[in-house]
Design an enzyme around this catalytic site. Structure first.
Site: not given
Length: 427
Positions: A318, A139, A325, A320, A141, A146
């Site tokens: 979508h 899951h 603080d 996350k 991404k 380089d």
């Protein structure tokens, strides 16, 4: 002529390299200072930047993603990777066999024929037209170019991350990292795709259980944290619980699939009870209805403790992301639900930078103040007795599902190298 689906022609058993298990890495990466971190909101910011970095690549592109669709974004990704491979850049792309299960063999063959090292994480055939292997997905991404530029977050390579997709376009976030932390992200990505890397010394391998607040006060601090099914099953959840325990003024969590376990729910509630302003931004217009229903089962428990809950209703959320603080933030692929916290392979970056925290807070504050419905104890969804009973049962089933699933006989997920079948044609 139309090519057959990928799941029927994924691997040529004669010429494909041996099947390998995903790497199990027993290393916990340290905080690295002096990084530049840029927030990339939605595909409008993410795709141009990541594609430009790929176009400028001189030696290597590493890519891991859950979803690629054969739409305008998937077509551009294909073209950019093919161009890079043809000019001598070593390109390794790892696609999830479930999330990318609808890619045609023609799409994949074009990449492979150009010299892209293409891997499928645990592909599986359809049964009765239904894809299998729903659980323990790749899951993450991640893109590393380089060894200098790293991109990490929740954005897949699909057009539904662009506003012109319409009402179903997703609201999401990623980050671009430049600096010493890219070395760790690069090291991790190399291990995951099976490439040889320099062994870590013992002082780099040891697990570090320091408090999230016990480090230098300088900005630009970044740390990679990940979840696997080996030695790091709970690392992301533990980070959330640590920072919630030490939060003093504010907590903002924007998460697409919110259904955490009791311990994390308790830390969220306890933070609000001791006077911390706790704000949750959750899905009000979900791409999967079950996500909304599951999250709402937690509302009474949290609202009565002073947690402020907002449902984002403009389009599917979508993202996350979270902040605590004025200096701690996280962006990544991990939802706060049983699949992400207990089964999937996930990766987040933790960021200690006041400027980044302020920027993320301003974006989320605008989202909650201007594009969300405020939930309260009075308007929190309630149903009849049978609704509450079903909700109670579903809550406990989903909460314990990962543990139960672990008892079932299961194969170990594999990375399979794609080799184009003889005579395949682009679709």
């Amino acid at each position: 002529m139309s090519a057959s689906p990928m799941d029927k022609t994924t691997v040529d058993p004669v010429s494909a390299p041996p099947v390998s298990e995903p790497a199990v890495v027993d290393v916990e990466y340290r905080w690295q200072g002096n990084n530049r971190v840029e927030l990339l909101e939605n595909g409008e910011a993410y795709f141009p930047r990541v594609f430009e970095a790929m176009r400028q690549a001189k030696s290597e592109i590493l890519l891991e993603t859950f979803i690629v669709f054969e739409d305008k974004v998937g077509a551009e990704l294909q073209a950019v990777l093919i161009d890079a491979a043809r000019r001598g850049v070593r390109v390794t792309a790892s696609f999830d066999g479930f999330g990318c299960g609808e890619l045609s063999s023609g799409y994949l063959a074009a990449l492979s024929d150009a010299g892209v090292h293409l891997q499928m994480f645990d592909p599986a055939p359809k049964h009765l037209g239904i894809r299998t292997n729903w659980f323990r997905r790749l899951h993450r991404k991640i893109v590393v170019v380089d060894g200098t530029f790293a991109f990490l977050g929740g954005i897949n390579f699909s057009a539904d991350h662009l506003a012109d997709f319409g009402p179903e376009a997703k609201q999401d976030y990623s980050v671009e990292v430049q600096g010493p932390a890219v070395t760790d992200i690069h090291h991790f990505a190399l291990l995951q795709c099976g490439r040889p890397v320099r062994a870590k010394y013992w002082w780099q391998r040891r697990r570090q259980r320091r408090s999230e607040l016990a480090f230098s006060d300088h900005d630009g601090q970044v740390r990679l944290v990940y979840r696997d099914n080996g030695e790091h099953r709970t690392d992301i959840e533990e980070v959330y619980r640590q920072v919630l325990r030490t939060a003093q003024r504010r907590v903002v969590i924007a998460n697409a699939y919110f259904f955490p376990g009791y311990r994390l729910l308790r830390e969220i509630r306890n933070a609000a009870r001791r006077g911390v302003e706790v704000r949750l931004i959750l899905q009000g217009q979900p791409d999967m209805l079950v996500a909304k229903l599951a999250a709402r089962m937690t509302y009474d428990y949290l609202l009565k403790s002073g947690v402020r809950i907002y449902e984002y209703c403009d389009r599917p959320l979508h993202g996350k992301v979270a902040l605590v603080d004025e200096d701690w933030s996280t962006v990544g692929s991990s939802n706060l639900d049983p699949l992400s916290l207990s089964m999937n392979l996930e990766a987040n970056v933790l960021i200690r930078d006041r400027g980044f925290n302020r920027q993320l807070f301003e974006r989320l504050e605008d989202l909650s103040d201007n594009h969300c419905k405020v939930m309260s104890v009075d308007n929190a969804p309630r149903g009849r007795i049978w609704h509450m009973t079903v909700g109670f049962l579903v809550f406990h089933f989903l909460r314990h599902f990962p543990a139960w699933a672990g008892w079932l006989p299961a194969h170990k997920p594999r990375l399979k190298a794609f080799t184009a079948p003889t005579g395949s044609e682009p679709s």
